[in-house]
Design a protein around this motif. Structure first.
Motif, PDB file in Angstrom:
ATOM      1  N   GLN A   1      80.402  46.597  19.820  1.00  0.00           N
ATOM      2  CA  GLN A   1      79.064  46.505  19.271  1.00  0.00           C
ATOM      3  C   GLN A   1      78.559  45.075  19.374  1.00  0.00           C
ATOM      4  N   SER A   2      77.304  44.956  19.706  1.00  0.00           N
ATOM      5  CA  SER A   2      76.685  43.652  19.814  1.00  0.00           C
ATOM      6  C   SER A   2      76.153  43.223  18.447  1.00  0.00           C
ATOM      7  N   THR A   3      76.551  42.071  18.024  1.00  0.00           N
ATOM      8  CA  THR A   3      76.117  41.570  16.721  1.00  0.00           C
ATOM      9  C   THR A   3      74.630  41.249  16.717  1.00  0.00           C
ATOM     10  N   LEU A   4      74.132  40.687  17.819  1.00  0.00           N
ATOM     11  CA  LEU A   4      72.715  40.336  17.855  1.00  0.00           C
ATOM     12  C   LEU A   4      71.833  41.576  17.830  1.00  0.00           C
ATOM     13  N   TYR A   5      72.263  42.638  18.485  1.00  0.00           N
ATOM     14  CA  TYR A   5      71.499  43.890  18.434  1.00  0.00           C
ATOM     15  C   TYR A   5      71.493  44.464  17.015  1.00  0.00           C
ATOM     16  N   LEU A   6      72.634  44.409  16.341  1.00  0.00           N
ATOM     17  CA  LEU A   6      72.686  44.917  14.973  1.00  0.00           C
ATOM     18  C   LEU A   6      71.815  44.089  14.027  1.00  0.00           C
TER      19      LEU A   6
ATOM     20  N   GLY B   1      63.426  46.366  28.518  1.00  0.00           N
ATOM     21  CA  GLY B   1      62.168  47.004  28.122  1.00  0.00           C
ATOM     22  C   GLY B   1      62.093  47.229  26.620  1.00  0.00           C
ATOM     23  N   LEU B   2      63.195  47.690  26.047  1.00  0.00           N
ATOM     24  CA  LEU B   2      63.241  47.890  24.596  1.00  0.00           C
ATOM     25  C   LEU B   2      63.108  46.555  23.861  1.00  0.00           C
ATOM     26  N   ALA B   3      63.699  45.505  24.426  1.00  0.00           N
ATOM     27  CA  ALA B   3      63.609  44.183  23.798  1.00  0.00           C
ATOM     28  C   ALA B   3      62.178  43.662  23.815  1.00  0.00           C
ATOM     29  N   VAL B   4      61.463  43.891  24.930  1.00  0.00           N
ATOM     30  CA  VAL B   4      60.077  43.421  25.021  1.00  0.00           C
ATOM     31  C   VAL B   4      59.183  44.220  24.067  1.00  0.00           C
TER      32      VAL B   4
ATOM     33  N   LEU C   1      59.791  42.994  20.674  1.00  0.00           N
ATOM     34  CA  LEU C   1      59.139  41.695  20.525  1.00  0.00           C
ATOM     35  C   LEU C   1      57.655  41.856  20.221  1.00  0.00           C
ATOM     36  N   LEU C   2      56.990  42.794  20.895  1.00  0.00           N
ATOM     37  CA  LEU C   2      55.548  42.962  20.729  1.00  0.00           C
ATOM     38  C   LEU C   2      55.171  43.763  19.476  1.00  0.00           C
ATOM     39  N   PHE C   3      55.907  44.846  19.198  1.00  0.00           N
ATOM     40  CA  PHE C   3      55.459  45.790  18.173  1.00  0.00           C
ATOM     41  C   PHE C   3      56.215  45.705  16.848  1.00  0.00           C
ATOM     42  N   CYS C   4      57.434  45.200  16.848  1.00  0.00           N
ATOM     43  CA  CYS C   4      58.232  45.197  15.609  1.00  0.00           C
ATOM     44  C   CYS C   4      58.324  43.817  14.985  1.00  0.00           C
ATOM     45  N   GLY C   5      58.813  42.876  15.754  1.00  0.00           N
ATOM     46  CA  GLY C   5      58.990  41.543  15.193  1.00  0.00           C
ATOM     47  C   GLY C   5      59.430  40.567  16.260  1.00  0.00           C
ATOM     48  N   ILE C   6      58.957  39.363  16.146  1.00  0.00           N
ATOM     49  CA  ILE C   6      59.270  38.343  17.149  1.00  0.00           C
ATOM     50  C   ILE C   6      60.756  37.988  17.110  1.00  0.00           C
ATOM     51  N   ILE C   7      61.309  37.835  15.930  1.00  0.00           N
ATOM     52  CA  ILE C   7      62.697  37.384  15.808  1.00  0.00           C
ATOM     53  C   ILE C   7      63.662  38.432  16.367  1.00  0.00           C
ATOM     54  N   SER C   8      63.465  39.692  16.014  1.00  0.00           N
ATOM     55  CA  SER C   8      64.382  40.723  16.505  1.00  0.00           C
ATOM     56  C   SER C   8      64.249  40.903  18.013  1.00  0.00           C
ATOM     57  N   GLY C   9      63.054  40.780  18.560  1.00  0.00           N
ATOM     58  CA  GLY C   9      62.877  40.866  20.012  1.00  0.00           C
ATOM     59  C   GLY C   9      63.556  39.722  20.743  1.00  0.00           C
ATOM     60  N   ILE C  10      63.453  38.529  20.189  1.00  0.00           N
ATOM     61  CA  ILE C  10      64.111  37.363  20.810  1.00  0.00           C
ATOM     62  C   ILE C  10      65.629  37.505  20.735  1.00  0.00           C
ATOM     63  N   LEU C  11      66.143  38.010  19.614  1.00  0.00           N
ATOM     64  CA  LEU C  11      67.598  38.215  19.503  1.00  0.00           C
ATOM     65  C   LEU C  11      68.108  39.178  20.569  1.00  0.00           C
ATOM     66  N   MET C  12      67.335  40.230  20.833  1.00  0.00           N
ATOM     67  CA  MET C  12      67.751  41.185  21.863  1.00  0.00           C
ATOM     68  C   MET C  12      67.671  40.573  23.254  1.00  0.00           C
ATOM     69  N   LEU C  13      66.648  39.784  23.524  1.00  0.00           N
ATOM     70  CA  LEU C  13      66.535  39.149  24.842  1.00  0.00           C
ATOM     71  C   LEU C  13      67.617  38.105  25.062  1.00  0.00           C
TER      72      LEU C  13
END
Length: 158
Positions: free
Chosen positions: A76-81, A128-131, A134-146
């Protein structure tokens, strides 16, 4: 009964000698040392039975590198969680701060957050999910996924 200071290990009978190994296979016979000097032990000779053994080459199965597709590790990826948890927190704050009208945001945030949970386990890139996060949920969580995309393999073409 005073002993000389230049021979601190000597006894009244003379300097100490190692036990004799005469007749023992693989050892050199000791030679007497000059008075006042210690002689180091001789290196034992290798027995003949060991000389017959040589290093065997590894079987061919171990010498060839494995080629082809290797599935990603199931970790499991910690940043994704962390990104998924941040999405749940942001959704909760949105619903509470808008007095319930923010539940409309759940229409896109809940499915994306569930996909992030699944993506944390599979080990593939989800750019795609990360972008979208980033756009629709939250900047921080999108950046963590990228940021975590560098540790993941691309999905194979079907």
């Amino acid at each position: 009964m005073s002993q000389p200071t230049d021979q601190p290990f000597s006894t009244p009978e003379g300097p100490a000698q190692p036990p004799s190994a005469q007749g023992a296979p693989g050892y050199a016979s000791p030679t007497p040392a000059p008075a006042g000097q210690l002689q180091p032990y001789a290196e034992p000779a290798a027995p003949q039975s060991y000389a017959a053994y040589q290093q065997q080459p590894a079987p061919a199965a171990y010498q060839q590198p494995q080629l082809g597709y290797q599935p990603p590790a199931q970790t499991q990826s910690t940043l994704y969680l962390v990104a998924a948890i941040l999405n749940w927190v942001v959704l909760g704050i949105t619903v509470i701060s808008t007095l319930g009208l923010g539940i409309i945001a759940a229409a896109w945030m809940v499915p994306m957050t569930v996909m992030i949970h699944k993506g944390a386990k599979d080990g593939y890139k989800h750019t795609g999910l990360a972008v979208c996060t980033l756009l629709f949920c939250g900047i921080i969580s999108g950046i963590l996924m990228l940021v975590d995309e560098g540790n993941r393999q691309p999905k194979p073409l079907r």
